[in-house]
Design a protein around this motif. Structure first.
Motif, PDB file in Angstrom:
ATOM      1  N   VAL A 121       8.567   4.725  -0.869  1.00  0.00           N
ATOM      2  CA  VAL A 121       7.142   4.785  -1.193  1.00  0.00           C
ATOM      3  C   VAL A 121       6.956   5.131  -2.668  1.00  0.00           C
ATOM      4  N   GLU A 122       7.724   6.096  -3.142  1.00  0.00           N
ATOM      5  CA  GLU A 122       7.638   6.484  -4.549  1.00  0.00           C
ATOM      6  C   GLU A 122       8.064   5.337  -5.465  1.00  0.00           C
ATOM      7  N   ASP A 123       9.082   4.596  -5.052  1.00  0.00           N
ATOM      8  CA  ASP A 123       9.545   3.445  -5.831  1.00  0.00           C
ATOM      9  C   ASP A 123       8.454   2.371  -5.910  1.00  0.00           C
ATOM     10  N   ALA A 124       7.786   2.107  -4.808  1.00  0.00           N
ATOM     11  CA  ALA A 124       6.691   1.125  -4.815  1.00  0.00           C
ATOM     12  C   ALA A 124       5.562   1.592  -5.729  1.00  0.00           C
ATOM     13  N   VAL A 176       2.294  -0.479  -7.247  1.00  0.00           N
ATOM     14  CA  VAL A 176       1.575  -0.650  -5.987  1.00  0.00           C
ATOM     15  C   VAL A 176       0.727   0.599  -5.742  1.00  0.00           C
ATOM     16  N   PRO A 177      -0.596   0.457  -5.642  1.00  0.00           N
ATOM     17  CA  PRO A 177      -1.435   1.636  -5.391  1.00  0.00           C
ATOM     18  C   PRO A 177      -1.286   2.129  -3.949  1.00  0.00           C
ATOM     19  N   LEU A 178      -1.375   3.438  -3.779  1.00  0.00           N
ATOM     20  CA  LEU A 178      -1.308   4.064  -2.460  1.00  0.00           C
ATOM     21  C   LEU A 178      -2.695   4.600  -2.108  1.00  0.00           C
ATOM     22  N   MET A 194       2.677  -6.530   0.815  1.00  0.00           N
ATOM     23  CA  MET A 194       3.308  -5.232   1.064  1.00  0.00           C
ATOM     24  C   MET A 194       3.161  -4.832   2.526  1.00  0.00           C
ATOM     25  N   GLN A 195       2.017  -5.130   3.130  1.00  0.00           N
ATOM     26  CA  GLN A 195       1.797  -4.775   4.533  1.00  0.00           C
ATOM     27  C   GLN A 195       2.801  -5.473   5.438  1.00  0.00           C
ATOM     28  N   ILE A 196       3.127  -6.709   5.114  1.00  0.00           N
ATOM     29  CA  ILE A 196       4.089  -7.457   5.920  1.00  0.00           C
ATOM     30  C   ILE A 196       5.481  -6.865   5.754  1.00  0.00           C
TER      31      ILE A 196
END
Length: 179
Positions: free
Chosen positions: A53-56, A61-63, A158-160
């Motif tokens: 998650v941190e890498d994305a 990529v916004p969280l 990203m969701q996929i």
């Protein structure tokens, strides 16, 4: 055989230890206050992002973090009545050119130098108004609280890619009665 057994025990201990699990969220505080303004909630969530998650996030990529609260009134003759339902959403993004983290909430943005400071901003709220005083009568009330990393607001590719991965399941739920 002994070496394999020892290795298996070590892996099991690492997988179940709180420090190794990034998907655990602990609530240090979940406080309800009822006063002349209505029903107010303050909470503090504590968690760490998984390396994936941190890498994305570092790659742009916004969280999205979401807190949702439903206020219910007990009824013995029917299903409990929903008095109010409120949601808050925070957007956390990394700005590579400025090397800063940007937290957006309700049209307002704030910049942070470190990820830990940005996570503090998205993981706590003070005096969040859940219901008006007119909505609260003498009945027994309770809330259903949830806080999560909302992957449904992320970009579709990203969701996929993250479907079913435990690194991306960051969620906590609580039910609290109002005294």
């Amino acid at each position: 055989m002994r070496a394999w057994l020892g290795l298996g025990v070590c892996v099991l201990m690492l997988a179940t230890s709180p420090a190794a699990r990034a998907d655990t969220v602990t609530l240090d505080g979940l406080d309800l206050t009822r006063n002349e303004e209505g029903l107010l909630l303050s909470f503090v969530a504590r968690f760490q992002l998984a390396p994936a998650v941190e890498d994305a996030l570092q790659k742009g990529v916004p969280l999205f973090f979401e807190a949702q609260v439903d206020v219910f009134r007990d009824r013995w003759y029917w299903r409990d009545k929903r008095v109010s339902s409120v949601t808050r959403t925070w957007r956390l993004a990394y700005q590579p050119l400025t090397r800063k983290y940007r937290v957006t909430f309700g049209g307002l943005s704030q910049h942070f130098d470190t990820l830990s400071d940005a996570l503090v901003a998205v993981s706590r709220t003070a005096n969040w108004k859940l219901a008006e005083p007119s909505q609260l009568d003498d009945g027994r009330l309770y809330i259903e609280f949830s806080y999560q990393l909302d992957t449904t607001q992320m970009p579709r590719p990203m969701q996929i890619g993250i479907g079913g991965q435990s690194d991306w399941s960051l969620k906590v739920e609580r039910v609290r009665r109002l005294n």
